[in-house]
Scaffold this active site. Structure first.
Site, PDB file in Angstrom:
ATOM      1  N   ASP A 189      20.539 -31.907 -30.725  1.00  0.00           N
ATOM      2  CA  ASP A 189      19.316 -31.355 -31.300  1.00  0.00           C
ATOM      3  C   ASP A 189      19.018 -32.008 -32.648  1.00  0.00           C
ATOM      4  OD1 ASP A 189      17.101 -29.777 -31.253  1.00  0.00           O
ATOM      5  OD2 ASP A 189      18.118 -27.885 -31.658  1.00  0.00           O
ATOM      6  N   CYS A 219      14.368 -32.072 -42.459  1.00  0.00           N
ATOM      7  CA  CYS A 219      14.316 -32.956 -43.622  1.00  0.00           C
ATOM      8  C   CYS A 219      13.486 -32.268 -44.675  1.00  0.00           C
ATOM      9  CB  CYS A 219      13.676 -34.277 -43.221  1.00  0.00           C
ATOM     10  SG  CYS A 219      13.273 -35.303 -44.644  1.00  0.00           S
ATOM     11  N   HIS A 277      16.923 -22.085 -35.656  1.00  0.00           N
ATOM     12  CA  HIS A 277      16.474 -23.122 -36.587  1.00  0.00           C
ATOM     13  C   HIS A 277      16.154 -22.454 -37.914  1.00  0.00           C
ATOM     14  CE1 HIS A 277      15.956 -26.721 -33.911  1.00  0.00           C
ATOM     15  NE2 HIS A 277      16.261 -25.770 -33.047  1.00  0.00           N
TER      16      HIS A 277
END
Lengths: 295, 295
Positions: free
Chosen positions: A12, A235, A204
């Site tokens: 992932d 990021c 997540h």
């Protein structure tokens, strides 16, 4: 109490990155195995056109004999993928079914119901090879196309998946929108529907609540959590940055809560640092920058 | 259920940044007030040498009449600070006592006990001015110098603070090391010790667990949480990045959990974006980049 962490950074985490070399993946595998983690989702057997960074799945599979004692698995989204994985020697598979019909059609060009029915064939393939299949319900709380996912859609998938031969289940917050109360409700309802089958969860940190959801899931009896070294997959620069929860942050959290993981925090931070080097940009783990606390 | 969010970005968020202009602070105040938040820690009356970005505390105080209906407060760490604040027209104060003796001496050159006893004089000053004082127990879980903080140290501070005239209390994870189980234990113990006094909590997301701690605190009856727009105070580049929990991530979380805050999520995202512009570098809010979910 013990919670098992499954490292999914190589799948992932890397799937939305520019492809990295097989050598870099081997180094990363070395580092994550050194942390003490004993389940690793190593790659995905999916369309190399759609996901170029997973195009080397067969080559990754060929490396895995280097780390005996670790249970490696691969993600698949179709029967063809399952056959490729088994042919490459990976027989523990995660098969994804999107609870959101829109997401399912966008991803695999078939709706949720049809994807669910494929569990039977995927299970047959892996069971013939002596392996196992976990069905991961993606977009279990919200679908990026359809909005909030009615819980009943998730319950129907897990129920049917068990009937069709799924060995384990996981509930995934694919787009990072869940929060603790919804996690408790859905996981509690899944637990009621399917009984004692092994149940994992996958979060997540897209909106910052990933660890809060993990805590809520553990409170509902989830004993396996997916995480990626450094929070790979996200990021701090990217719009919509949406890495998995960071393995080292999860290790810190569980350790501080008195929950055993078998994973060494300092080595987990080392793996996160390597993960950051591998992708060549900052990863969103706060702990990677802050380090462990004074003990 | 309702949880009050106190915006602390202008104080805790900016205190480690290079000083920003008064105009920028006014814009940020405008933006956070527009979110609907009704408690704002606007500045700190502390040594301008030690904290140059708070050197304009009197000037900030002089702006606050622009936003009637908002309860503005200031942080102080000494009796002198309290007198300055009251003279500048801010009479609702947060007075900090570090539970870690090492942190207390490093910060204010006196130990925990002496700092606690000063509550009496600070309370007298604000009460004479018709205001109120909240005692914030800093380094309540861990001290960067002394390691884990014995809970009894925190309990002694809160008990004594109430005896000496504290109107409210808050428990602060100054260095972002707490996790839910320790939050539950300490806040539960504080609650048992002090009874029905208003109790807030203050978390940093230094190791990723800030929102998980916030959920745990709310579960223990905490009805006010500090947060900073964009997670100001941290930076995804900086080693030891340690911003507060981000206001917009807290708003998303609480809203999704069915808890009222009176704060508008979209405007909160706007304020976070402005906060990022004001400090001129990325702030660590994931939600700022991801945005709200499809509803």
């Amino acid at each position: 109490m013990r919670v098992e962490i499954r490292e999914v950074g190589l799948r992932d985490g890397l799937q939305n990155e520019a492809p990295v070399s097989l050598e870099a993946k081997a180094l990363l595998l070395d580092a994550v195995v050194a942390t003490g983690v004993r389940r690793v989702e190593a790659t995905a057997f999916v369309s190399p056109r759609a996901v170029p960074s997973m195009a080397d799945a067969e080559q990754v599979a060929a490396l895995l004999h280097r780390w005996p004692g670790v249970r490696f698995s691969a993600l698949v989204a179709s029967l063809g993928g399952a056959r490729r994985a088994v042919a490459a020697g990976i027989t523990d598979l995660e098969y994804v079914v999107s609870a959101g019909d829109g997401h399912s059609r966008a991803n695999v060009r078939i709706g949720t119901e049809e994807a669910t029915e494929q569990v039977a064939e995927v299970a047959a393939v892996v069971h013939d090879a002596g392996g196992s299949v976990e069905v991961i319900v993606a977009t279990a709380w919200d679908c990026p196309f359809d909005g909030p996912t009615p819980p009943e859609r998730v319950l129907r998938i897990v129920e049917r998946a068990c009937e069709l031969g799924a060995d384990e289940l996981a509930i995934a917050d694919t787009i990072g929108t869940a929060t603790p109360v919804r996690v408790q409700r859905l996981i509690g309802a899944v637990r009621d529907r399917v009984g004692p089958v092994t149940l994992g969860a996958h979060f997540h940190n897209t909106r910052g609540a990933g660890l809060a959801c993990a805590v809520a899931a553990v409170g509902e009896g989830v004993l396996r959590l997916d995480a990626s070294a450094g929070g790979l997959g996200g990021c701090p620069f990217a719009p919509g940055a949406s890495g998995n929860i960071a393995t080292e942050e999860l290790v810190y959290l569980l350790q501080d809560m008195g929950i055993e993981t078998g994973v060494d925090l300092q080595r987990s931070i080392d793996a996160a640092r390597l993960a950051q080097d591998v992708v060549g940009h900052l990863v969103p783990s706060n702990l990677l920058r802050a380090g462990d606390r004074k003990r």
